[in-house]
Design an enzyme around this catalytic site. Structure first.
Site, PDB file in Angstrom:
ATOM      1  N   ASP A  25       0.855  -1.191   0.000  1.00 35.05           N
ATOM      2  CA  ASP A  25       0.000   0.000   0.000  1.00 35.05           C
ATOM      3  C   ASP A  25       0.890   1.239   0.000  1.00 35.05           C
ATOM      4  OD1 ASP A  25      -1.766   2.031   0.581  1.00 35.05           O
ATOM      5  OD2 ASP A  25      -2.280   1.315   2.590  1.00 35.05           O
ATOM      6  N   ASN A  27       0.089   4.439  -0.673  1.00 38.35           N
ATOM      7  CA  ASN A  27      -0.454   5.727  -0.221  1.00 38.35           C
ATOM      8  C   ASN A  27      -1.155   5.645   1.136  1.00 38.35           C
ATOM      9  OD1 ASN A  27      -2.646   4.295  -1.034  1.00 38.35           O
ATOM     10  ND2 ASN A  27      -3.516   5.877  -2.362  1.00 38.35           N
ATOM     11  N   ASP A  29      -3.675   4.037   2.350  1.00 37.36           N
ATOM     12  CA  ASP A  29      -5.138   4.121   2.494  1.00 37.36           C
ATOM     13  C   ASP A  29      -5.734   2.776   2.908  1.00 37.36           C
ATOM     14  OD1 ASP A  29      -4.914   2.630   0.206  1.00 37.36           O
ATOM     15  OD2 ASP A  29      -6.247   3.876  -1.024  1.00 37.36           O
ATOM     16  N   ASP A 207     -10.297 -16.971 -15.484  1.00 40.72           N
ATOM     17  CA  ASP A 207     -11.116 -17.373 -14.349  1.00 40.72           C
ATOM     18  C   ASP A 207     -12.208 -18.357 -14.783  1.00 40.72           C
ATOM     19  OD1 ASP A 207     -11.710 -16.596 -11.470  1.00 40.72           O
ATOM     20  OD2 ASP A 207     -13.670 -16.188 -12.380  1.00 40.72           O
ATOM     21  N   GLU A 261      -8.178 -21.463 -15.264  1.00 45.51           N
ATOM     22  CA  GLU A 261      -8.599 -22.002 -13.978  1.00 45.51           C
ATOM     23  C   GLU A 261      -9.705 -22.996 -14.275  1.00 45.51           C
ATOM     24  OE1 GLU A 261     -10.459 -20.812  -9.665  1.00 45.51           O
ATOM     25  OE2 GLU A 261     -11.296 -20.062 -11.531  1.00 45.51           O
ATOM     26  N   HIS A 329      -4.918 -17.387  -4.084  1.00 42.59           N
ATOM     27  CA  HIS A 329      -5.782 -16.565  -3.227  1.00 42.59           C
ATOM     28  C   HIS A 329      -7.051 -17.286  -2.781  1.00 42.59           C
ATOM     29  CE1 HIS A 329      -7.370 -16.440  -7.209  1.00 42.59           C
ATOM     30  NE2 HIS A 329      -8.488 -15.901  -6.764  1.00 42.59           N
TER      31      HIS A 329
END
Ligand code: NOJ
Length: 552
Positions: A25, A27, A29, A207, A261, A329
């Site tokens: 990250d 910045n 946020d 996907d 996938e 993931h």
């Protein structure tokens, strides 16, 4: 026939998957971003990877963390701008790293303009972009068919603006399935692919690609509890036709590749992908059942190395090329699942690395795997951001009649995807160095205090440095890249296989157990690389030993 530009250079490269929300990250946020990725390119170069696969970075309401796209040609504002993306391609190219995007084309977000137009009361061409049908029974109150969503429950939802009409969503109800019987949809997708290829993107991870074509929409009367309808939407002939068209019209004009996938993949279908040049490689899903029940996926079973290694090694001989992975993931962390994330975390993470990087095919490393990030110790699906964990919790509660805590524990042990999605652990500073301390979109795994890049980078015995060594070894080895695979032994402790190329043979020996194991197949071999510094070439393999030998 169009001129084909494909160089197959992807076969020489190792892929690293970045989960953009959680990588870096820049910045502060709370969300990872493209500038953050750029700042870590030297780290990735040093690791030795040649391709980055980015999980979706397109504009999205993030109901399924970007796998619900609302604009295929816009960068998700949380991750940055198109200018940032162009810089990423430029900076990656400078380091000879290629960028691969996630192509999520089975469905769009219901926030996508196409869907918004599709459900306008006045019928227009977009209605036919999706799978929208009239309900059954009195007042069309019943869903049009009995298929299920991969995240549990029905895959149909009534459209408020079109009473009695239902759209299909094989995933969550804000992911509406596209209709691949409609040429206009294929044309739109081709245009999107072209847009990104022209920007310099090297390829796509596709996907749920073997589910895009629904041959019929009939009820499925099989006894399946989950994924009902699968026989009508998975691995269908129409899917090959769609992919062939995309290959001919667009992909063949670029040096690019597609990795699919493909759950419920069979060797015949896989070979057909390669033969027809529709996919260049694919992820198999057989090995993910090595520690959970196929019939009740939230039921954890004892991990068995045999059930992990057998399908993986079996696939090696079924197809010429495959995408190899132990993590992504959607999966829990491999060192916690297949290794020992306590006493032998170092040894077992390195042993798993040895397994992954000595297989034939393209190795996919998932962010954090290279430092041995482990699962959260505790994580309640109530605090989870994972839509599938939330939906499964609801369904399980309604059918299993168990206590909330029991269901929670089951989901936590088997499918809460947040284990793999927490912010990357760069150092021991606040939030693991992921940002400067602002609240992160998902909580940081407390293990960051010990398990982080900074701790490992200067430690010659770290998991990270072992990955580096192994990656270099593989990148320089024709045998590991292109050799044939021959299984030697698969048990619940010792797994061993050979890689053979021309007249050279490597023997890989892995010990999946916490105990030293005797393995008598002592051959005249020379240890080239292993996770133990001092290993006497004998026949006793220490806990979680992993090594590559050259057979003389
Ligand atoms: C597979 C992706 O990997 C997963 O994260 C996502 O939820 C589903 N496809 C739906 O797009």
């Amino acid at each position: 026939m169009n001129k084909v530009f494909q160089s197959n250079d992807f076969k020489n490269r190792i892929v690293y998957q970045i989960y953009p929300a959680s990588f870096m990250d820049s910045n502060n946020d709370g969300w990872g971003d493209i500038r953050g990725i750029i700042s870590k390119l030297d780290y990735l170069k040093d690791l030795g990877i040649g391709i980055i696969w980015l999980s979706p970075i397109y504009e999205s309401p993030m109901d399924d963390m970007g796998y619900d796209i609302s604009d295929y040609k816009k960068i998700n504002h949380r991750f940055g701008t198109m200018e940032d993306f162009d810089d990423l391609i430029k900076e990656a190219n400078k380091r000879d790293i290629r960028i691969v995007m996630d192509l999520v084309i089975n469905h769009t977000s219901t926030e996508h303009e196409w869907f918004k137009k599709a459900i306008e009361p006045e019928k227009n061409k977009y209605r036919d972009y999706y799978i929208i049908e009239k309900g059954k029974g009195k007042n069309n109150k019943k869903v049009p068919n009995n298929w299920s969503s991969a995240f549990s429950g029905t895959c149909r939802k009534e459209i408020p603006s079109l009473k009695g009409m239902y759209y299909m969503h094989l995933f969550c109800d804000t992911q509406a399935d596209l209709n691949y019987k409609n040429e206009n949809v294929i044309n739109e997708i081709e245009e999107i692919i072209k847009f990104w290829l022209d920007k310099g993107v090297y390829g796509f991870r596709c996907d749920v690609i073997n589910q895009i074509y629904k041959t019929t929409l009939k009820n499925d009367y099989s006894k399946l509890l989950f994924n009902k309808g699968q026989k009508y939407y998975c691995n269908q002939k129409g899917m090959f036709d769609v992919l062939k068209k995309i290959r001919n019209d667009v992909l063949n004009h670029y040096d690019t590749f597609l990795v699919g996938e493909t759950s419920f993949l069979t060797p015949d279908i896989a070979r057909e992908f390669l033969k027809t040049n529709t996919l260049d490689m694919f992820f198999e899903f057989d090995h993910i059942w090595c520690d959970k029940s196929k019939f009740i996926p939230i039921l954890k079973t004892k991990f068995k190395a045999k059930k992990l290694a057998k399908p993986i090694l079996n696939w090696q001989n079924q197809v010429d090329w495959i995408a190899n992975y132990l993590e992504n993931h959607d999966q829990l962390r491999s060192v916690s699942r297949y290794g020992d994330d306590k006493k032998y975390i170092n040894e077992s993470a390195k042993m798993l690395a040895t397994f992954l990087l000595s297989l034939r095919g393209t190795p996919f490393i998932y962010q954090g795997e290279e430092i041995g990030i482990k699962n959260f110790e505790q994580f309640s699906s109530k605090e989870s951001d994972d839509i599938s964990a939330k939906m499964v919790f609801k369904t399980a509660k309604s059918i299993l009649h168990l206590k909330d805590e029991t269901i929670d524990k089951m989901i936590n042990e088997t499918l809460n995807r947040d284990h793999a999605r927490s912010p990357m652990q760069w150092n021991a500073n606040i939030n693991g160095g992921f940002n400067q301390g602002s609240k992160t979109w998902l909580k940081v795994n407390p293990s960051y205090q010990q398990i982080n890049v900074e701790n490992q980078i200067n430690d010659p015995n770290s998991i990270l440095n072992f990955y580096k060594k192994l990656i270099k070894f593989r990148n320089d080895s024709e045998i590991l890249k292109f050799g044939e695979t021959e299984t030697v032994k698969i048990s619940n402790s010792i797994v061993s296989f050979k890689r053979i190329y021309n007249d050279k043979t490597y023997l890989i020996i892995l010990n999946f157990s916490k105990k030293s194991k005797k393995y008598n197949k002592k051959c005249d071999a020379n240890l080239l690389i292993s996770n133990y510094d001092t290993f006497e070439n004998g026949n006793l393999y220490p806990p979680y030993f992993g090594g590559i030998f050259e057979v003389k």
